[in-house]
Design a protein around this motif. Structure first.
Motif, PDB file in Angstrom:
ATOM      1  N   ARG B 190     -12.128  11.407  11.501  1.00 13.11           N
ATOM      2  CA  ARG B 190     -12.076   9.985  12.259  1.00 13.11           C
ATOM      3  C   ARG B 190     -10.661   9.169  12.660  1.00 13.11           C
ATOM      4  NH1 ARG B 190     -16.282   6.390   9.161  1.00 13.11           N
ATOM      5  NH2 ARG B 190     -18.155   8.080  10.163  1.00 13.11           N
ATOM      6  N   SER B 191     -10.458   8.483  13.137  1.00  8.10           N
ATOM      7  CA  SER B 191      -8.631   7.311  13.339  1.00  8.10           C
ATOM      8  C   SER B 191     -10.138   5.973  13.916  1.00  8.10           C
ATOM      9  CB  SER B 191      -8.612   7.596  14.658  1.00  8.10           C
ATOM     10  OG  SER B 191      -7.074   7.055  14.349  1.00  8.10           O
ATOM     11  N   PHE B 285     -10.996  -2.175   7.942  1.00  5.72           N
ATOM     12  CA  PHE B 285     -10.761  -0.856   7.768  1.00  5.72           C
ATOM     13  C   PHE B 285     -12.035  -0.499   7.482  1.00  5.72           C
ATOM     14  CE2 PHE B 285      -6.213  -0.384   7.461  1.00  5.72           C
ATOM     15  CZ  PHE B 285      -5.783   0.476   8.403  1.00  5.72           C
ATOM     16  N   HIS B 290     -15.274   2.950  13.084  1.00  4.04           N
ATOM     17  CA  HIS B 290     -14.471   3.906  13.678  1.00  4.04           C
ATOM     18  C   HIS B 290     -14.750   5.303  14.412  1.00  4.04           C
ATOM     19  CE1 HIS B 290     -13.300   3.822   8.753  1.00  4.04           C
ATOM     20  NE2 HIS B 290     -13.265   3.057   9.613  1.00  4.04           N
ATOM     21  N   THR B 357     -19.958   6.157   5.593  1.00  4.48           N
ATOM     22  CA  THR B 357     -19.122   5.586   6.004  1.00  4.48           C
ATOM     23  C   THR B 357     -19.472   4.754   7.443  1.00  4.48           C
ATOM     24  OG1 THR B 357     -19.213   7.532   7.542  1.00  4.48           O
ATOM     25  CG2 THR B 357     -18.335   7.972   5.419  1.00  4.48           C
ATOM     26  N   GLU B 701      -2.520   9.891  12.089  1.00  3.61           N
ATOM     27  CA  GLU B 701      -3.363   8.296  11.472  1.00  3.61           C
ATOM     28  C   GLU B 701      -5.141   9.864  10.996  1.00  3.61           C
ATOM     29  OE1 GLU B 701      -3.486   5.443  14.383  1.00  3.61           O
ATOM     30  OE2 GLU B 701      -4.256   6.295  14.821  1.00  3.61           O
ATOM     31  N   MET B 703      -8.880   8.976   8.346  1.00  2.00           N
ATOM     32  CA  MET B 703      -9.481   7.824   7.338  1.00  2.00           C
ATOM     33  C   MET B 703      -9.612   9.174   6.156  1.00  2.00           C
ATOM     34  SD  MET B 703      -9.662   5.206   8.509  1.00  2.00           S
ATOM     35  CE  MET B 703     -10.044   4.366  10.161  1.00  2.00           C
ATOM     36  N   TYR B 705     -11.444   9.378   3.185  1.00  2.00           N
ATOM     37  CA  TYR B 705     -12.515   9.416   2.429  1.00  2.00           C
ATOM     38  C   TYR B 705     -12.139  10.134   1.417  1.00  2.00           C
ATOM     39  CZ  TYR B 705     -15.391   6.131   5.400  1.00  2.00           C
ATOM     40  OH  TYR B 705     -15.705   4.347   5.931  1.00  2.00           O
ATOM     41  N   LEU B 711     -12.757   4.829   0.792  1.00  2.34           N
ATOM     42  CA  LEU B 711     -11.827   4.754   2.252  1.00  2.34           C
ATOM     43  C   LEU B 711     -10.420   4.956   1.161  1.00  2.34           C
ATOM     44  CD1 LEU B 711     -10.506   5.304   4.452  1.00  2.34           C
ATOM     45  CD2 LEU B 711     -11.143   3.504   5.148  1.00  2.34           C
ATOM     46  N   ALA B 714      -6.827   2.417   3.035  1.00  5.53           N
ATOM     47  CA  ALA B 714      -7.575   1.421   3.856  1.00  5.53           C
ATOM     48  C   ALA B 714      -6.228   0.153   3.719  1.00  5.53           C
ATOM     49  CB  ALA B 714      -9.304   0.954   3.676  1.00  5.53           C
ATOM     50  N   PHE B 719      -2.761   3.921   5.848  1.00  4.84           N
ATOM     51  CA  PHE B 719      -2.958   4.602   7.446  1.00  4.84           C
ATOM     52  C   PHE B 719      -2.007   4.769   7.782  1.00  4.84           C
ATOM     53  CE2 PHE B 719      -4.767   3.521  11.390  1.00  4.84           C
ATOM     54  CZ  PHE B 719      -5.862   4.737  12.050  1.00  4.84           C
TER      55      PHE B 719
END
Lengths: 278, 792
Positions: B190-191, B285, B290, B357, B701, B703, B705, B711, B714, B719
């Motif tokens: 993810r980004s 964020f 996302h 998420t 980048e 995400m 989690y 996250l 954030a 990030f």
């Protein structure tokens, strides 16, 4: 992202500032604000009072010491990173300071942030605490009971924790001069230009003595003595005294690799400087 | 005749304002003591039941005007937020409530909404709200979603929101019978869009006229308007939505309505005060959207030359906690995956999965980067397996220029056939090879290796369906001053619409560029519009503006012909003056034509007095003839049969440090074909921005989690959105212009292209430099180091 309520004072004298701190156990000193203000905005810190020292006279000095005192540079609490970095005196007397300062964040942050502030913020991922520790420098603090000097090796007691009392203000930092025939080196690896380093290393070579300080590998700035270690064993010898950790940006194994690489590089740079002079 | 502006790199009229800090964004609206400010209590837990919300302490805070929880919502406002794009395969679509009802499903979900004198007080109040939770097991990541030992929504078995399969031919049999077969397992993380300006909404209720005005940072002001009207029980005519300057969208602002886009108007009407909400970065964020997270399994069959016989793709799409934007992202992945290639036989099936998420909605590229990653990794794997040149294997599988229009036999995101309108992929590849030095690279690699340096090259191709319908419209108005006011309803987020649309109008109407002013995203000026997404603004609004300007021109010529007593065909318009060709003295300026177009001719200005020398109209008929309208205006809409397909190819040369595994970009080359270019400078700017975001997505980048759904990164500290220092100094760009037959200007969209091949092209180049297989992106130096350790 707005700070919780706090009182604000901007005293005109050091004694007023100290008095303000003394009356308020949850007070914080505001100098450049480059670490403190984001902490406030994210409500990770909620001091009851901010004592803004930007109005105090005579704290933005950068002086070369010597002639009776220990030779070195004394940087006042309001001297900005950018001013210290630009100082020819500092560069001449202790080149490690500008070498490391060039990697402190970005120009805009260096324009506002203070070198002393960074030192007493005691972030083990920051450059200047390691530099001060490696060089055996010190911090001058003033509190209700007067002025005292804290040697760097007594300054850092834990993560983001220094031995400066809550009612004391750091008024200056002292970086000892580079001795003739000695050399320094500094290098760090960060994900992006200006970020906190994944690993950074600073070396000081004086005769047979080889010492290297590391940032971002432990909770407090850490210096290891590598005197007498063969060139090709420097990295592993350093690692034997460190325990790099995992985080979201790098594994411990990768940090260890960076420790090996950077140790070798900074010691080599320092040796070259020692050999060739500045 | 003046030079045509179409195709010229006209400087952006927007830049003076933007670069001088004079942009006016939503947060700049309604600055004053009358405005109240909102803050939102967001869930700190990824999955929990809400047992109780206690707001008693909040009401004591001085300066607090209101606090809302779900229990305060009534009527349509208490219903779940709309599912904007339903699909028959989305059998278990779910959307959140404006404020959480009974349960929270991601960290950041809105629970309570506080309105106060300023944002400081509002945040103080938020921190005093006490919520009792019963913790539920969080589901984080595709693996946990598939395992389904815990469910995100109790009534969604297996956490599967949708399963969709499409096929052409018989891929399974074709692969089984192919001379060679390969399987690949790929992962992409993810980004997020991360516009500089987050979300923001201001609303003002005027009780005297029962009218609501809303300013919001959106990619669809008409969509927000319709949503606000329905949710608040207002007539559409009572709601105006105005989108001022927008500091970036990249997709996240096409999803709507966001909870705050409804809660701000609700509070404004209830309190009789202007109310403002400005999202902060942490909120962006954890409570916007996302994209990109997918796990893919690919099976491919091919012959000795590398020609595809069959392609079978299965992937799992992590869509987060809710599905407001339907299946657009995975459908795009599954269809656009094919790029410029003919798979012969293709089967694709995806599952769109719930996790605890932040929800997933389109981010620039919108599923294409993942599809491109799957296809291009496959091409590289085939080339490696056969020991063939990677460019040759691709070329062998290209759709050829004489095969257009080419129907891939699938249904695209807009519900229409995936039929490519035009393109020339072999020519693009030749240009790219030359631009990057493909054939010379082996020598360069050897030369570097001799110095102990590791370099690698990669390339990746894509096709992008752009300019999807259903429509956009435009209104062109020539004022009596001769100045031209243009309105189109879609919004603008910095693309340079005010420049390119003015170019089109100046060309068609024969007026000076600087006399054209463009307004976007204001429902008062253009109430029918769709929005800015899917690389559609130039194609859709550009075409509509062209058509509206054409209508205006027709009216200009008709009136001018009568006034000048000449034949329309003998007239030309240059710099805002209509004259008889070859007789420049016999002329009338557009402002005067505008005066003549309106029989109500009070002589307010010189133009009106000047117009008295001309005589038009038949005194025996009504002043406004049948089938005519007063005023010099033109309005038209453009609605295409289907999307137009832009294409392109990227190549990158990287160096990887043998010791530190740092990845350095040595050269980045782009060949891009978006049909006729309106403004090459702006197209190149789009490519630069896209490549920059692509570098972020490929190398920096993610995400992060943790297992509990927190996250961990954030903020912009953790990030790692690249700075300008991480982006290649120069991006070499070459254009090919294969016009689209689908619109009057022959144009295709250009907005997303720059970001699509990034993960694929960097994976290929790093693989080439390192000699080890890359199956997961993004990749950091630490991960590259881990791969080396595993490989050695």
């Amino acid at each position: 992202m707005k700070p919780a309520p706090f009182d604000y004072r901007r005293p005109g004298t050091l004694s007023e500032a100290i008095a303000a701190l003394a009356g308020e156990p949850d007070a914080k000193v505001l100098a450049g604000g480059q670490s403190l203000v984001p902490l406030l905005s994210m409500r990770l810190a909620a001091p009851s009072l901010l004592v803004d020292i930007n109005g105090l006279p005579g704290l933005d000095t950068i002086e070369v010491t010597g002639e009776g005192d220990e030779p070195g540079v004394r940087v006042g609490a309001l001297a900005r990173h950018a001013a210290v970095l630009a100082s020819d005196d500092v560069r001449r007397v202790q080149p490690l300071v500008p070498l490391a300062l060039a990697d402190v964040a970005h120009a805009t942050i260096r324009n506002r942030g203070t070198t002393v502030g960074s030192i007493v913020h005691a972030d083990a991922a920051a450059e200047m605490p390691v530099v001060l520790t490696l060089l055996g420098g010190s911090v001058e603090v003033e509190g209700p009971s007067g002025r005292r000097t804290i040697p760097a090796d007594e300054l850092y007691v834990g993560p983001l924790e220094s031995s400066v009392g809550h009612d004391e203000i750091a008024v200056a930092a002292f970086f000892p001069a580079l001795r003739p025939g000695a050399g320094v080196g500094f290098e760090e690896i960060a994900r992006r230009h200006g970020d906190y380093a994944l690993v950074g290393a600073a070396a000081l070579v004086e005769g047979e003595s080889v010492r290297v300080g590391f940032l971002s590998v432990s909770d407090v700035p850490t210096v290891v003595d590598l005197s007498g270690v063969a060139d090709d064993e420097l990295g592993d010898a350093a690692l034997a005294q460190l325990e790099p950790m995992d985080d979201i940006h790098a594994t411990a194994a990768y940090r260890s690799q960076l420790v090996r690489v950077l140790t070798t590089r900074v010691v080599r740079s320092a040796q070259e400087m020692a050999r060739e002079g500045m | 005749m003046t030079t045509k502006l179409m195709g010229q790199g006209v400087k952006r009229v927007e830049d003076q304002r933007f670069l001088r800090g004079q942009g006016r964004y939503v947060d700049d609206v309604a600055i004053g003591s009358d405005t109240l400010h909102a803050a939102v209590l967001r869930s700190p837990h990824a999955h929990a039941r809400i047992l109780d919300i206690d707001v008693a302490d909040v009401l004591d805070v001085e300066g607090v005007h209101a606090v809302y929880t779900y229990d305060d919502l009534t009527g349509p406002m208490a219903e779940p937020l709309p599912l904007l794009i339903p699909h028959p395969a989305l059998t278990h679509g779910r959307t959140q409530y404006a404020l959480a009802k009974d349960e929270v499903n991601y960290v950041g979900e809105a629970i309570a909404f506080v309105v106060a004198e300023d944002r400081y007080v509002a945040e103080d109040a938020v921190s005093r709200i006490r919520v009792d939770y019963e913790f539920l097991t969080p589901v984080v990541g595709v693996d946990a979603a598939r395992a389904a030992t815990a469910l995100v929504h109790e009534d969604v078995p297996g956490n599967v929101g949708a399963r969709l399969e499409q096929s052409v031919g018989d891929a399974v049999t074709a692969i089984a019978n192919a001379p060679h077969r390969l399987e690949l397992d790929l992962t992409i993380e993810r980004s997020a869009c991360m516009p500089m300006e987050g979300r923001g909404t201001v609303a003002r209720w005027d009780p005297d006229i029962n009218r609501l005005q809303v300013w919001t940072s959106t990619q669809s002001s008409t969509g927000v308007r319709a949503a606000v009207a329905v949710k608040m029980g207002l007539d559409l005519g009572q709601v105006d939505v105005i989108t001022p300057d927008v500091g970036g969208g990249f997709g996240v602002k096409i999803n709507h309505p966001w909870p705050e886009e409804l809660l701000v108007p609700l509070a404004a009407r209830a309190l009789g005060r202007t109310v403002k909400f400005t999202e902060d970065r942490r909120e962006h964020f954890i409570s916007s959207a996302h994209e990109r997270g997918q796990v893919q399994h690919i099976e491919v069959g091919f012959d000795d030359d590398g020609r595809l016989h069959g392609l079978d793709v299965e992937f799992w799409h992590d869509h987060g906690a809710f599905t407001p934007y339907g299946l657009i992202v995975p459908i795009i992945t599954s269809t656009q995956l094919l790029g410029p290639y003919k798979p012969q036989n293709y089967r694709v099936v995806f599952e769109s999965l719930y996790t605890n998420t932040v929800m997933v909605t389109p981010y620039r590229g919108a599923g294409r980067p993942q599809g491109c990653f799957a296809m291009e990794r496959t091409m590289d794997a085939i080339a490696a397996y056969l020991g063939k040149d990677r460019a040759d294997v691709r070329a062998l599988n290209f759709i050829q220029p004489d095969e257009f229009p080419y129907d891939q036999g699938l249904i695209f995101q807009d519900g229409r056939e995936l039929e490519y309108d035009s393109g020339d992929y072999p020519a693009s590849l030749e240009k790219l090879k030359e631009l990057v030095g493909w054939d010379e690279f082996p020598a360069f690699k050897a030369e570097m290796a001799a110095q102990g340096r590791q370099v690698g090259i990669g390339l990746a191709c894509y096709v992008e369906g752009t300019g999807v319908g259903p429509y956009e419209g435009a209104h062109v108005h020539v004022e009596t001053s001769g100045k031209v006011k243009v309105a189109t309803g879609l919004t603008t987020q910095g693309q340079g619409h005010a420049t390119v649309f003015a170019q089109l109008v100046a060309d068609e109407l024969g007026v000076k560029f600087e006399d054209v002013e463009v307004v976007t995203g204001d429902t008062r000026r253009m109430p029918y519009a769709v929005g800015t997404f899917a690389s559609r603004a130039a194609v859709m609004s550009g075409s509509a503006i062209h058509l509206a300007a054409k209508r205006t021109r027709e009216k200009v010529l008709k009136i001018a012909a009568e006034a000048l007593e000449a034949d329309e065909n003998d007239l030309e318009i240059v710099d805002g003056v209509v004259s008889v060709k070859g007789s420049p003295g016999n002329s009338i300026d557009l402002g005067t034509v505008s005066v003549l177009s309106n029989p109500l001719r009070y002589a307010f200005d010189e133009k009106s007095r000047a117009a008295t020398q001309f005589s038009i109209g038949d005194p025996g008929k009504p002043p406004v003839a049948e089938d005519e309208e007063p005023g010099l205006e033109g309005k038209d809409f453009y609605s295409p049969e289907r999307a137009t397909f832009a294409s392109g190819m990227h190549a990158v040369i990287v160096e990887t440090d043998p010791l530190t595994a740092e990845i350095t970009i040595l050269k980045y080359a782009v060949v891009h074909d978006c049909g006729h270019l309106i403004n090459p400078m702006i197209v190149e700017g789009q490519i630069h921005g896209g490549v920059a975001q692509g570098v972020g997505g490929a190398l920096y980048e993610r995400m992060a989690y943790d297992e509990s759904g927190q996250l961990l990164n954030a903020s912009f500290m953790d990030f790692l959105m690249p700075y300008v220092t991480e982006i290649p100094d120069g991006i070499d760009i070459d254009h090919l212009e294969t016009p689209s037959p689908l619109n009057p200007l022959g144009i295709k969209g250009a907005g997303e292209a720059g970001v699509i091949p990034s993960a694929a092209v960097f994976a290929a180049a790093i693989e080439d430099a390192e000699g080890l297989t890359i199956t997961a992106m993004p990749i950091s130096p630490s991960e590259l180091y881990t791969l080396r350790q595993e490989h050695s």
